[in-house]
Design a protein around this motif. Sequence first.
Motif, PDB file in Angstrom:
ATOM      1  N   LEU A 119       2.512   5.834   3.367  1.00 52.40           N
ATOM      2  CA  LEU A 119       1.683   4.360   2.670  1.00 52.40           C
ATOM      3  C   LEU A 119       1.729   3.779   3.695  1.00 52.40           C
ATOM      4  O   LEU A 119       2.779   2.791   3.824  1.00 52.40           O
ATOM      5  N   GLN A 120       1.008   2.760   3.583  1.00 50.97           N
ATOM      6  CA  GLN A 120       0.478   1.205   4.585  1.00 50.97           C
ATOM      7  C   GLN A 120       0.057   0.370   3.931  1.00 50.97           C
ATOM      8  O   GLN A 120      -0.866   0.748   3.028  1.00 50.97           O
ATOM      9  N   LEU A 121       1.225  -0.517   3.704  1.00 55.05           N
ATOM     10  CA  LEU A 121       0.449  -2.056   2.276  1.00 55.05           C
ATOM     11  C   LEU A 121       0.404  -3.210   3.671  1.00 55.05           C
ATOM     12  O   LEU A 121       1.163  -3.403   4.333  1.00 55.05           O
ATOM     13  N   ASN A 122      -1.263  -3.307   3.692  1.00 59.12           N
ATOM     14  CA  ASN A 122      -1.318  -3.992   5.606  1.00 59.12           C
ATOM     15  C   ASN A 122      -2.682  -5.056   4.647  1.00 59.12           C
ATOM     16  O   ASN A 122      -3.212  -4.398   3.752  1.00 59.12           O
ATOM     17  N   PRO A 123      -2.116  -6.198   4.688  1.00 61.98           N
ATOM     18  CA  PRO A 123      -2.901  -7.201   3.923  1.00 61.98           C
ATOM     19  C   PRO A 123      -4.411  -7.127   4.416  1.00 61.98           C
ATOM     20  O   PRO A 123      -5.495  -7.500   3.969  1.00 61.98           O
TER      21      PRO A 123
END
Length: 433
Positions: A119-123
Amino acid sequence: MEKIAKVGEVAKKIKEKIEGYDGLIRVVTHYDPDGLTSGAIMVKTLLRINKKFHLTIVEHLSKEVIDELVREKQYNDALFIFCDMGSGQIEHLIENNFNAIILDHHQPKVKEVEVNGILQLNPHIFGIDGAREVSASGICYMVAREFGFYDLSVLAITGAIGDMQHKPFIGLNKFILNEGREHRYLSIIKDIIYNCYNMPIWEAITYSTNPYIRELSDKEECLKFLKNLKINPSKKELTHEEKQKLTNALIFYRKPEDFIVDRYVIKHKVNDAYYLSELLNACGRKGLTSVGIGVALEDDECIKIAKETHLKYKKELIEELKRVKPKRMKNIEYFKGKKGMIGIVASILVKDKPVLGYHEEGEKVKVSSRGNKDLVDRGLNLGKVMEVAKEFGGEGGGHDVAAGATLPKVRLEEFLKKVDEIVGEQLKQTPKT
Ligand code: C5P
Ligand code: C5P
């Protein structure tokens, strides 16, 4: 707002993933202020929800570091949370079957939230600029706030300041700032920057690198300057009148915006976010990363050590700034510097050309390059420039305004020539001779 809501949706998924995992959680983060505050936000969050965790701080998520984590994984399988890193190395993480969460703000290799179970949270995935609108600590905070931990906004703001995203705060950073204010964990005051340190005024001015005023960076000169203004040099908190007098005198050296700033007063034992980011920076650069985490977590002993380390680091930085005489090429300037200082020294020295600092590490050189807003507006993209290190047997990358590279020492000269050429093309200017 819609973009922020999308970030919130992913943050919620990440919250659920963390909550649903009962084994060991390994947080891996970066050693700079943004990385340390990111690590501290995750540590606080995991402590509060009773999870088992282990924190690791690294300079760079290199192939060697990943290999080491893979080896360790054989003995104790874990859920990994990579902070301030991971989006650029996602392929290696996939190759090695990592069960991971990435909380990063660097350009992602893959613009997807879910990739092979990671899971990747990148703006950048949501059209939010990770170089200006949010740092990694802000991204970590977006997860922490899903648990209701709004007090951690002060660490998010501190990390963003460390990455120089505060002039001014925009986008997601502004959202976080407002949230911190609404919950009364943070307030903003216009003040003279030297007041943030809670140290004698002469010391705050003499050892200041932001702004760096060469003429006052000498103890005797600074004492003389304050004496002329009839300000007691050992005073820590100036009165309104004294600030006025000081401002009128400093205008001789710098524009008022350089020293009259927005101060972010925070609910934290180090009650100023800028000072906190400087303490963390000094700890990171001096290899005292665990002290840095202790500072973010408000441990008294760590704060004491950090304050001493900070002053020592600033003195060394001033010495270095006086020593360094950059060499000029057509489109860039460069100098040989000291480990832990090349980036900041380069950024202070930037005027009309980008500045590169380097130091040797065995057979390799580490390069830091810095520009400014004017140069970026004219087309400079140092991230792209540093990527050319690949052609010289090294690697590099980063942001338009700040980027780095590592390459074999013997190729440095050729590399600098090439960099000079590319910067010239980017700026498309007729260089002054
Ligand atoms: O790895 P990371 O993206 O966090 O590092 C960004 C680096 O760029 C920091 O060292 C920060 O201080 C520097 N920077 C800069 N000038 C800017 C923006 C960032 O020197 N305007
Ligand atoms: O190391 P330095 O502070 O100069 O790095 C500036 C920026 O460039 C940071 O965001 C860092 O993550 C990035 N960088 C990179 N690849 C490298 C070296 C630095 O992306 N090989």
